[in-house]
Scaffold this motif. Structure first.
Motif, mmCIF file in Angstrom:
data_model
loop_
_atom_site.group_PDB
_atom_site.id
_atom_site.type_symbol
_atom_site.label_atom_id
_atom_site.label_comp_id
_atom_site.label_asym_id
_atom_site.label_seq_id
_atom_site.Cartn_x
_atom_site.Cartn_y
_atom_site.Cartn_z
ATOM 1 N N PHE A 181 28.891 -21.885 43.788
ATOM 2 C CA PHE A 181 27.487 -21.947 43.394
ATOM 3 C C PHE A 181 26.596 -21.575 44.574
ATOM 4 N N GLY A 182 26.942 -22.068 45.773
ATOM 5 C CA GLY A 182 26.151 -21.739 46.956
ATOM 6 C C GLY A 182 26.183 -20.251 47.262
ATOM 7 N N GLY A 183 27.380 -19.635 47.188
ATOM 8 C CA GLY A 183 27.490 -18.206 47.442
ATOM 9 C C GLY A 183 26.725 -17.370 46.430
ATOM 10 N N ILE A 184 26.771 -17.786 45.166
ATOM 11 C CA ILE A 184 26.041 -17.069 44.114
ATOM 12 C C ILE A 184 24.538 -17.152 44.355
ATOM 13 N N ALA A 185 24.049 -18.342 44.711
ATOM 14 C CA ALA A 185 22.612 -18.529 44.954
ATOM 15 C C ALA A 185 22.140 -17.659 46.122
ATOM 16 N N ILE A 186 22.934 -17.606 47.194
ATOM 17 C CA ILE A 186 22.578 -16.780 48.349
ATOM 18 C C ILE A 186 22.569 -15.299 47.965
ATOM 19 N N ALA A 187 23.543 -14.869 47.180
ATOM 20 C CA ALA A 187 23.605 -13.472 46.746
ATOM 21 C C ALA A 187 22.382 -13.095 45.911
ATOM 22 N N LEU A 188 21.982 -13.967 44.995
ATOM 23 C CA LEU A 188 20.821 -13.685 44.148
ATOM 24 C C LEU A 188 19.539 -13.629 44.972
ATOM 25 N N LEU A 189 19.427 -14.529 45.945
ATOM 26 C CA LEU A 189 18.237 -14.532 46.798
ATOM 27 C C LEU A 189 18.165 -13.241 47.621
ATOM 28 N N CYS A 190 19.291 -12.822 48.190
ATOM 29 C CA CYS A 190 19.316 -11.576 48.967
ATOM 30 C C CYS A 190 18.976 -10.370 48.091
ATOM 31 N N THR A 191 19.488 -10.362 46.877
ATOM 32 C CA THR A 191 19.210 -9.255 45.959
ATOM 33 C C THR A 191 17.722 -9.170 45.644
ATOM 34 N N PHE A 192 17.120 -10.317 45.366
ATOM 35 C CA PHE A 192 15.685 -10.343 45.051
ATOM 36 C C PHE A 192 14.859 -9.844 46.229
ATOM 37 N N ILE A 193 15.173 -10.330 47.429
ATOM 38 C CA ILE A 193 14.395 -9.954 48.619
ATOM 39 C C ILE A 193 14.545 -8.463 48.909
ATOM 40 N N PHE A 194 15.769 -7.961 48.880
ATOM 41 C CA PHE A 194 15.995 -6.561 49.209
ATOM 42 C C PHE A 194 15.426 -5.636 48.129
ATOM 43 N N SER A 195 15.504 -6.040 46.879
ATOM 44 C CA SER A 195 14.920 -5.226 45.814
ATOM 45 C C SER A 195 13.410 -5.134 45.981
ATOM 46 N N TRP A 196 12.794 -6.236 46.354
ATOM 47 C CA TRP A 196 11.342 -6.252 46.577
ATOM 48 C C TRP A 196 10.971 -5.369 47.764
ATOM 49 N N ILE A 197 11.716 -5.480 48.854
ATOM 50 C CA ILE A 197 11.449 -4.660 50.041
ATOM 51 C C ILE A 197 11.592 -3.176 49.707
ATOM 52 N N TYR A 198 12.659 -2.834 48.979
ATOM 53 C CA TYR A 198 12.886 -1.427 48.645
ATOM 54 C C TYR A 198 11.774 -0.895 47.746
ATOM 55 N N ALA A 199 11.411 -1.675 46.744
ATOM 56 C CA ALA A 199 10.401 -1.215 45.792
ATOM 57 C C ALA A 199 9.028 -1.074 46.431
ATOM 58 N N ASN A 200 8.706 -1.924 47.400
ATOM 59 C CA ASN A 200 7.350 -1.961 47.944
ATOM 60 C C ASN A 200 7.179 -1.231 49.271
ATOM 61 N N TYR A 201 8.263 -1.049 50.016
ATOM 62 C CA TYR A 201 8.097 -0.488 51.346
ATOM 63 C C TYR A 201 8.995 0.707 51.673
ATOM 64 N N LEU A 202 10.170 0.780 51.059
ATOM 65 C CA LEU A 202 11.146 1.767 51.505
ATOM 66 C C LEU A 202 11.420 2.880 50.512
ATOM 67 N N LYS A 203 10.986 2.726 49.283
ATOM 68 C CA LYS A 203 11.341 3.696 48.260
ATOM 69 C C LYS A 203 10.760 5.063 48.595
ATOM 70 N N SER A 204 11.598 6.070 48.490
ATOM 71 C CA SER A 204 11.170 7.445 48.753
ATOM 72 C C SER A 204 11.611 8.327 47.599
ATOM 73 N N GLU A 205 11.283 9.584 47.697
ATOM 74 C CA GLU A 205 11.675 10.524 46.652
ATOM 75 C C GLU A 205 13.151 10.891 46.728
ATOM 76 N N LYS A 206 13.762 10.615 47.868
ATOM 77 C CA LYS A 206 15.165 10.974 48.085
ATOM 78 C C LYS A 206 16.081 10.129 47.213
ATOM 79 N N LYS A 207 16.904 10.764 46.399
ATOM 80 C CA LYS A 207 17.846 10.058 45.540
ATOM 81 C C LYS A 207 19.145 9.783 46.302
ATOM 82 N N ASP A 208 19.838 8.752 45.879
ATOM 83 C CA ASP A 208 21.119 8.412 46.486
ATOM 84 C C ASP A 208 22.183 8.550 45.406
ATOM 85 N N PRO A 209 22.866 9.708 45.325
ATOM 86 C CA PRO A 209 23.807 9.947 44.216
ATOM 87 C C PRO A 209 24.993 9.014 44.213
ATOM 88 N N GLN A 210 25.275 8.341 45.330
ATOM 89 C CA GLN A 210 26.434 7.444 45.382
ATOM 90 C C GLN A 210 26.168 6.130 44.664
#
Length: 356
Positions: free
Chosen positions: A324-353
């Motif tokens: 449960f602890g590992g799952i909670a940490i994973a979800l928190l990291c996903t939320f934070i990184f998704s927010w950072i990517y969407a608001n600060y890092l997203k570019s026009e460059k696609k990542d086909p992988q």
């Protein structure tokens, strides 16, 4: 004979798809191949791990298991760049597992977190430049298991010899199966390709951070079986963020169900036959293609080992709480990184992988 050999090279998911698409004698033939593949793989695992433990001691069983997973992976999947550079990268990865495994238990907690984060990130960069190949799970799992199972000072040399043997063996596998792979792509290209605007690089950062935080959290809580928290975070943090939440739910239910089922089996199965519960779980893993089933059956092997140390109730509680602890940490990291990517890092460059 050739046909059965070709079927044995396929994954359980591929064989199950084929079983669903054929009828009659062919269906029985492919089903037999699935079962035979599972039995042979389990027999080879028992032989390999037993031999490794005989040569280097049960204290290095984590290296036996981790190297077995790496061996199976490298048999079919390379690092996706020139083989000589891949051998250099393999040496670096195994060296990281050796040195961090020595240092992590003795350095301050903050420094231990930094060591794990940096080592995991470099391991993922060197082995998982293309997430679609699936190396991320193999090398992250092996790192967690080996680093999370330290040895006493008197056994450090034996551990070094064990990892050196693994290096030689896996280098031969790389040369045998991948000497003509990606001849124009070098390790330097992989290092220079790291870019936080890329979803691949951001996933590598997220996975390294999630696992290192999970291991450090377990260390801070003095939780036995700290590696379970790391495994849980690792298995949730897929490259595709939109798959994380469904996978977290399957892991959660699978761990609960698998832990309760194990406890029930331990109550019902005669003592003289309880040793078979772990291997039966391993046999079932080879026949199961879905993540929920894997989460259930993985509990059998994990709890079989923990049961002898902590007893049934404590082992089950540790399994559930650490996951449960590992799952909670994973979800928190996903939320934070998704927010950072969407608001600060997203570019026009696609990542086909990673892009679907």
């Amino acid at each position: 004979m050739r046909e059965i050999y070709q079927l044995l090279q396929k994954s359980p998911a591929e064989l199950r798809q084929k079983i669903a698409s054929v009828q009659g004698a062919e269906k029985r033939f492919v089903t037999s191949a699935l079962i035979l593949r599972d039995v042979l793989l389990l027999a080879f695992a028992i032989f390999y791990i037993s031999l490794f433990n005989y040569l280097f001691g049960s204290e290095n069983s984590s290296i036996a298991v981790g190297s077995f997973c790496m061996l199976l992976g490298l048999r079919f999947v390379s690092f996706d760049y020139q083989v000589t550079d891949s051998i250099v990268a393999l040496g670096i990865v195994l060296s990281l597992m050796f040195f961090v495994g020595i240092l992590w238990p003795i350095v301050p907690i903050a420094l231990g977190w930094l060591l794990n984060f940096a080592a995991l990130l470099l391991t993922l960069m060197l082995t998982t430049s293309n997430p679609k190949l699936g190396n991320g799970g193999i090398y992250a799992f092996s790192y967690i298991f080996i680093v999370g199972t330290p040895v006493q000072q008197s056994l450090i040399m034996t551990r070094g010899l064990a990892l050196l043997t693994v290096f030689v063996l896996l280098s031969l596998v790389l040369l045998r199966h991948h000497r003509y792979t990606a001849l124009d792509r070098r390790l330097s290209h992989v290092i220079r390709a790291f870019d936080v605007r890329s979803k691949t690089s951001l996933w590598q950062l997220r996975l390294a951070l999630g696992i290192s935080i999970a291991l450090t959290t377990a260390q801070l809580l003095h939780a036995p079986r700290a590696v379970w928290m790391g495994y849980a975070a690792m298995s949730i943090l897929l490259p595709q963020s939109d798959h994380v939440m469904p996978r977290a739910g399957q892991r959660l239910l699978g761990v609960l169900g698998g832990s309760l089922l194990f406890a029930l089996l331990m109550k019902l199965v005669p003592v003289q036959w309880q040793f078979a519960i772990g291997p039966l779980g391993g046999l079932g893993l080879g026949l199961t293609a879905n993540y929920f089933g894997h989460s259930v059956l993985n509990c059998f092997g994990a709890l079989t080992m923990a049961y002898t140390l902590f007893g049934l109730k404590t082992s089950v509680l540790l399994r559930v709480v650490n996951n449960f602890g590992g799952i909670a940490i994973a979800l928190l990291c996903t939320f934070i990184f998704s927010w950072i990517y969407a608001n600060y890092l997203k570019s026009e460059k696609k990542d086909p992988q990673i892009e679907q």
